[in-house]
Design an enzyme around this catalytic site. Structure first.
Site, PDB file in Angstrom:
ATOM      1  CG  ASP A 159      -2.165   0.993   1.213  1.00  0.00           C
ATOM      2  OD1 ASP A 159      -3.295   0.486   0.846  1.00  0.00           O
ATOM      3  OD2 ASP A 159      -2.000   2.255   1.203  1.00  0.00           O
ATOM      4  CG  ASP A 204       3.521   5.159  -6.806  1.00  0.00           C
ATOM      5  OD1 ASP A 204       2.669   4.897  -7.257  1.00  0.00           O
ATOM      6  OD2 ASP A 204       4.210   6.123  -6.841  1.00  0.00           O
ATOM      7  CB  VAL A 205       0.330   0.166  -7.927  1.00  0.00           C
ATOM      8  CG1 VAL A 205      -0.024  -0.700  -6.933  1.00  0.00           C
ATOM      9  CG2 VAL A 205      -0.750   1.144  -8.158  1.00  0.00           C
ATOM     10  CB  SER A 222     -15.265  -0.834 -11.600  1.00  0.00           C
ATOM     11  OG  SER A 222     -16.369  -0.077 -11.215  1.00  0.00           O
ATOM     12  CE1 TYR A 271     -12.459   3.412  -9.943  1.00  0.00           C
ATOM     13  CE2 TYR A 271     -14.366   2.947 -10.861  1.00  0.00           C
ATOM     14  CZ  TYR A 271     -13.430   2.841  -9.960  1.00  0.00           C
ATOM     15  OH  TYR A 271     -13.708   1.724  -9.096  1.00  0.00           O
ATOM     16  CE  LYS A 316     -11.239  -0.023 -10.845  1.00  0.00           C
ATOM     17  NZ  LYS A 316     -10.439  -0.930 -10.320  1.00  0.00           N
TER      18      LYS A 316
END
Length: 242
Positions: free
Chosen positions: A35, A58-59, A137, A150, A154
């Site tokens: 995280d 940090d992805v 999502s 977003y 997604k």
């Protein structure tokens, strides 16, 4: 169902990520929570009923994700399950959304998922396979006003996962996707009541989901119960937009 396996979960310090970690831990897995908030990740790891550690990640940084994979293998000896869950929102209509808001969301969700899928698959393909679970999502299926960033990210996760699944299936690595709908988390419960009521009206089951109900599907994908499934998308939505 996961005894002897190790799972790395991004965005695992809270919400759906922590719910997945909790169910995995209850089913015998070793857990690494990655995280951006390292303190929260460590605190969350301490709450789990299994060997668990929290690390900062940090992805959007391939180096960070590679380091998280390496730390997982160093600590527990393997990486068997990867859950790419980390995400943010920067909602705004296209007219008001800044380029930076678009870039941030696409970078965390889509690039972050690519970084995690790529790094995990690289390890798994050399060590007998594994399961990668990517969180999309329902917004990636239908598109929502104010979420062009977003929804795009997604939807991209679905395409990314299907392509990756085809590349690594013959090596024993499975890649599947979960598309949650309205799930009760701190983020969704902060919505205005009018927005909440509108979303509830779209759900045939007439209730929001619980993070544990997403976690149960993640457990299915992570375990041998789904051993002949890859490239699939499961909607956890209460029937919304079916």
């Amino acid at each position: 169902m996961l005894t002897g396996r190790t799972a790395l979960i991004t965005g695992g310090a809270q919400g759906i990520g922590l719910a997945i970690a909790t169910v995995f831990a209850e089913n015998g897995a070793n857990i690494v929570l990655a995280d951006l908030n390292e303190d929260a990740a460590r605190t969350a790891a301490g709450s789990l009923a299994a060997p668990a550690v929290g690390v900062r990640c940090d992805v959007t940084s391939a180096a960070d994700v590679n380091a998280a994979v390496a730390a997982t293998v160093d600590r527990f000896g393997s990486l068997d399950i990867m859950v790419n869950n980390a995400g943010i929102t920067r909602d705004a209509t296209m007219r008001k959304m800044t380029e930076d808001q678009f870039d941030q969301v696409v970078s965390v969700h889509l690039k972050g998922c690519w970084n995690g899928t790529r790094a995990a698959a690289a390890h798994m393909r050399e060590h007998g396979g594994g399961s990668i679970v990517n969180l999309s999502s329902i917004s990636g299926k239908v598109g929502f006003v104010g979420q062009s960033n977003y929804s795009a990210a997604k939807a991209g996760i679905v395409g990314l996962s299907k392509a990756a699944a085809k590349e690594v299936a013959h090596l024993g690595v499975r890649v599947n996707v979960i598309q949650p709908g309205l799930i009760r988390t701190a983020m969704t419960e902060a919505m205005p009541q009018k927005a909440w009521d509108q979303k509830m009206a779209e759900i045939p089951m007439q209730r929001a989901g619980d993070p544990s109900e997403v976690a149960s599907v993640a457990l299915f994908y992570a375990s041998d119960l789904s051993s002949y499934m890859t490239g699939t998308v499961s909607e956890v939505t209460g029937g919304r937009y079916m």
